[in-house]
Scaffold this motif. Structure first.
Motif, PDB file in Angstrom:
ATOM      1  N   LEU A  80       0.841  -1.206   0.000  1.00 31.54           N
ATOM      2  CA  LEU A  80       0.000   0.000   0.000  1.00 31.54           C
ATOM      3  C   LEU A  80       0.874   1.253   0.000  1.00 31.54           C
ATOM      4  O   LEU A  80       0.612   2.206  -0.742  1.00 31.54           O
ATOM      5  N   ASP A  81       1.921   1.238   0.816  1.00 29.27           N
ATOM      6  CA  ASP A  81       2.818   2.400   0.883  1.00 29.27           C
ATOM      7  C   ASP A  81       3.459   2.682  -0.472  1.00 29.27           C
ATOM      8  O   ASP A  81       3.756   3.839  -0.790  1.00 29.27           O
ATOM      9  N   ALA A  82       3.678   1.613  -1.256  1.00 27.68           N
ATOM     10  CA  ALA A  82       4.301   1.775  -2.574  1.00 27.68           C
ATOM     11  C   ALA A  82       3.295   2.253  -3.624  1.00 27.68           C
ATOM     12  O   ALA A  82       3.644   2.404  -4.796  1.00 27.68           O
ATOM     13  N   GLY A  83       2.048   2.431  -3.218  1.00 22.43           N
ATOM     14  CA  GLY A  83       1.041   2.955  -4.145  1.00 22.43           C
ATOM     15  C   GLY A  83       0.400   1.885  -5.011  1.00 22.43           C
ATOM     16  O   GLY A  83      -0.209   2.201  -6.043  1.00 22.43           O
ATOM     17  N   LEU A  84       0.521   0.600  -4.605  1.00 21.32           N
ATOM     18  CA  LEU A  84      -0.058  -0.473  -5.415  1.00 21.32           C
ATOM     19  C   LEU A  84      -1.560  -0.587  -5.170  1.00 21.32           C
ATOM     20  O   LEU A  84      -2.054  -0.281  -4.073  1.00 21.32           O
ATOM     21  N   LEU A  85      -2.248  -1.070  -6.199  1.00 20.21           N
ATOM     22  CA  LEU A  85      -3.705  -1.250  -6.105  1.00 20.21           C
ATOM     23  C   LEU A  85      -3.970  -2.655  -5.530  1.00 20.21           C
ATOM     24  O   LEU A  85      -4.150  -3.624  -6.253  1.00 20.21           O
ATOM     25  N   VAL A  86      -3.932  -2.723  -4.194  1.00 19.26           N
ATOM     26  CA  VAL A  86      -4.031  -3.996  -3.483  1.00 19.26           C
ATOM     27  C   VAL A  86      -5.484  -4.280  -3.124  1.00 19.26           C
ATOM     28  O   VAL A  86      -6.215  -3.383  -2.701  1.00 19.26           O
ATOM     29  N   THR A  87      -5.886  -5.555  -3.288  1.00 23.21           N
ATOM     30  CA  THR A  87      -7.192  -5.992  -2.796  1.00 23.21           C
ATOM     31  C   THR A  87      -6.984  -7.185  -1.860  1.00 23.21           C
ATOM     32  O   THR A  87      -5.942  -7.841  -1.907  1.00 23.21           O
ATOM     33  N   VAL A  88      -7.986  -7.446  -1.020  1.00 21.39           N
ATOM     34  CA  VAL A  88      -7.900  -8.535  -0.022  1.00 21.39           C
ATOM     35  C   VAL A  88      -8.943  -9.593  -0.354  1.00 21.39           C
ATOM     36  O   VAL A  88     -10.122  -9.276  -0.549  1.00 21.39           O
ATOM     37  N   ASN A  89      -8.490 -10.842  -0.392  1.00 25.21           N
ATOM     38  CA  ASN A  89      -9.339 -11.944  -0.871  1.00 25.21           C
ATOM     39  C   ASN A  89      -9.065 -13.205  -0.069  1.00 25.21           C
ATOM     40  O   ASN A  89      -8.111 -13.266   0.721  1.00 25.21           O
ATOM     41  N   SER A  90      -9.872 -14.251  -0.312  1.00 25.90           N
ATOM     42  CA  SER A  90      -9.757 -15.434   0.554  1.00 25.90           C
ATOM     43  C   SER A  90      -9.124 -16.652  -0.105  1.00 25.90           C
ATOM     44  O   SER A  90      -8.778 -17.600   0.599  1.00 25.90           O
ATOM     45  N   VAL A 116      -8.734   0.325   5.668  1.00 22.91           N
ATOM     46  CA  VAL A 116      -9.737  -0.710   5.380  1.00 22.91           C
ATOM     47  C   VAL A 116     -10.677  -0.220   4.280  1.00 22.91           C
ATOM     48  O   VAL A 116     -11.001  -0.951   3.334  1.00 22.91           O
ATOM     49  N   ARG A 117     -11.082   1.046   4.365  1.00 24.76           N
ATOM     50  CA  ARG A 117     -11.993   1.593   3.345  1.00 24.76           C
ATOM     51  C   ARG A 117     -11.285   1.637   1.978  1.00 24.76           C
ATOM     52  O   ARG A 117     -11.889   1.332   0.956  1.00 24.76           O
ATOM     53  N   ARG A 118      -9.996   1.978   2.002  1.00 28.29           N
ATOM     54  CA  ARG A 118      -9.229   2.003   0.739  1.00 28.29           C
ATOM     55  C   ARG A 118      -9.185   0.607   0.109  1.00 28.29           C
ATOM     56  O   ARG A 118      -9.359   0.449  -1.103  1.00 28.29           O
ATOM     57  N   LEU A 119      -8.968  -0.415   0.945  1.00 24.41           N
ATOM     58  CA  LEU A 119      -8.917  -1.797   0.424  1.00 24.41           C
ATOM     59  C   LEU A 119     -10.267  -2.197  -0.169  1.00 24.41           C
ATOM     60  O   LEU A 119     -10.333  -2.845  -1.220  1.00 24.41           O
ATOM     61  N   ALA A 120     -11.342  -1.812   0.498  1.00 20.40           N
ATOM     62  CA  ALA A 120     -12.679  -2.154  -0.006  1.00 20.40           C
ATOM     63  C   ALA A 120     -12.954  -1.411  -1.314  1.00 20.40           C
ATOM     64  O   ALA A 120     -13.476  -1.993  -2.276  1.00 20.40           O
ATOM     65  N   ARG A 121     -12.569  -0.133  -1.370  1.00 17.61           N
ATOM     66  CA  ARG A 121     -12.748   0.638  -2.628  1.00 17.61           C
ATOM     67  C   ARG A 121     -11.949   0.006  -3.758  1.00 17.61           C
ATOM     68  O   ARG A 121     -12.434  -0.126  -4.880  1.00 17.61           O
ATOM     69  N   ASN A 122     -10.700  -0.389  -3.446  1.00 10.58           N
ATOM     70  CA  ASN A 122      -9.854  -1.002  -4.470  1.00 10.58           C
ATOM     71  C   ASN A 122     -10.527  -2.231  -5.081  1.00 10.58           C
ATOM     72  O   ASN A 122     -10.408  -2.492  -6.280  1.00 10.58           O
ATOM     73  N   SER A 123     -11.213  -3.007  -4.245  1.00 10.87           N
ATOM     74  CA  SER A 123     -11.804  -4.257  -4.755  1.00 10.87           C
ATOM     75  C   SER A 123     -12.841  -3.961  -5.835  1.00 10.87           C
ATOM     76  O   SER A 123     -12.929  -4.685  -6.835  1.00 10.87           O
ATOM     77  N   PHE A 124     -13.601  -2.886  -5.660  1.00 15.80           N
ATOM     78  CA  PHE A 124     -14.593  -2.546  -6.689  1.00 15.80           C
ATOM     79  C   PHE A 124     -13.942  -1.851  -7.889  1.00 15.80           C
ATOM     80  O   PHE A 124     -14.361  -2.044  -9.035  1.00 15.80           O
ATOM     81  N   ARG A 125     -12.874  -1.070  -7.636  1.00 12.74           N
ATOM     82  CA  ARG A 125     -12.155  -0.446  -8.760  1.00 12.74           C
ATOM     83  C   ARG A 125     -11.577  -1.509  -9.683  1.00 12.74           C
ATOM     84  O   ARG A 125     -11.504  -1.333 -10.891  1.00 12.74           O
ATOM     85  N   ALA A 126     -11.133  -2.630  -9.087  1.00  9.56           N
ATOM     86  CA  ALA A 126     -10.436  -3.668  -9.851  1.00  9.56           C
ATOM     87  C   ALA A 126     -11.376  -4.725 -10.426  1.00  9.56           C
ATOM     88  O   ALA A 126     -10.933  -5.604 -11.163  1.00  9.56           O
TER      89      ALA A 126
END
Ligand code: ADE
Ligand code: ZN
Length: 329
Positions: free
Chosen positions: A259-269, A297-307
């Motif tokens: 995240l610090d490196a500016g990557l578009l990270v998402t969290v999955n199972s 946490v909100r950024r990770l959730a937003r990323n999931s829909f962006r991606a």
């Protein structure tokens, strides 16, 4: 955590809970080499990706009919919905089933039966992603793609999974070209156990839109810069990474550095029945181990829909993003 989220890295075969495995075994007259669901669950201790894959493929013996695949997917969608998943992009491994004599049509149409009713039944929109097994040949992948042609209207993307090391993406150039020509999106597992070079290949040779896992990208600063510049989504699976010993412990996970490196990270199972949790459980475990704040946490959730592969349904993407913004912790 029930913040609205998209799940973008989920193997439907990896949602086979021990209880359902036993129920399907009984229905299909298959004998499992375990006395009970509890005994099976105790076998879920893995040294690496291969030790997991051995059990994962063996247990698929209980999946035989369209109804089995529909039941499996419906059970996943119910669990996912309960953890805030609003959109799910679901991998399946056709070769793991056709090799056992189950036709690809049985797999796709069975899964589609559950996915077609998902928005009404569970409030979850869906996509299907067909994965090729990278430890099988390029010819087998192409044969699988040809067999899938009558079902391509149900499939949004192709992917690449199974044993990574020694099986570079470049082997599958031709079938990825065919998938692109058929209008499909492309993803690939890369940089889970394998080196950063596989991530480069997935991007530059296979032309993928997302990288699945990608955690070893952090070893290559030039690759990190490329992923950040192009905002290539990475579908990271924290509990999986710990269970398969790709990462020693959750509090050592590279996700904060990514995240610090500016990557578009998402969290999955990944394979939630095997790795100790569904999408919301992965968010919870990460937040607890790494003390993630609410903005992250909100950024990770937003990323999931962006991606998400919601092209053509931008109104849905906008609605989901608005739900994330309105979420109260
Ligand atoms: N198939 C199911 N889960 C997988 C993973 N984590 N890596 C590669 N292939 C898989
Ligand atoms: Zn995976």
């Amino acid at each position: 955590m029930t913040i609205p989220k998209a799940e973008l890295h989920l193997h439907i075969e990896g949602t086979l809970e021990p209880e359902l495995a036993f129920a399907l075994a009984e229905r299909n007259g298959v004998t499992l080499p375990y006395a009970s669901a509890d005994e099976l669950r105790r076998a879920y201790a893995f040294d690496d990706l291969q030790s997991f894959l051995d059990l994962y493929y063996a247990l698929m013996a209980v999946l035989r009919t369209e109804r089995d695949f529909a039941d499996l997917a419906d059970a996943y969608l119910a669990r996912a919905a309960a953890q805030g998943v609003r959109h799910a992009e679901i991998f399946f491994d056709p070769q793991a089933h056709t090799a056992r004599g189950v036709p690809i049509g049985t797999v796709v149409e069975g899964l589609a039966r559950a996915l077609d009713g998902s928005r009404e039944r569970h409030g979850v929109s869906t996509r299907l992603i067909m994965c090729f097994l990278r430890d099988e040949s390029a010819a087998s992948a192409m044969e699988t793609f040809e067999a899938a042609r009558p079902h391509l209207h149900r499939i949004a993307a192709v992917g690449l999974d199974s044993a990574e090391v020694g099986h570079p993406p470049v082997t599958f150039r031709e079938v990825y070209d065919a998938a692109a020509a058929a209008g499909l999106r492309r993803v690939a597992h890369a940089g889970e156990e394998g080196p950063p070079a596989y991530v480069w290949e997935a991007l530059d040779v296979l032309g993928v839109d997302r990288i699945d896992h990608g955690i070893r990208s952090m070893e290559d600063p030039e690759l990190v810069a490329r992923l950040a510049r192009d905002q290539v989504p990475l579908t990271v699976c924290p509990l999986s990474n710990v269970r398969l010993r790709c990462v020693a412990a959750l509090d050592e996970h590279p996700l904060p550095a990514m995240l610090d490196a500016g990557l578009l990270v998402t969290v999955n199972s990944d394979d939630p029945a095997y790795f100790g949790g569904y999408a919301g459980d992965n968010f919870d475990a990460l937040r607890d181990a790494l003390a993630l704040d609410e903005d992250t946490v909100r950024r990770l959730a937003r990323n999931s829909f962006r991606a998400a592969f919601l092209d053509g349904e931008e109104h849905l993407r906008a609605r989901y993003l608005a739900e994330v913004d309105a979420y109260v912790f």
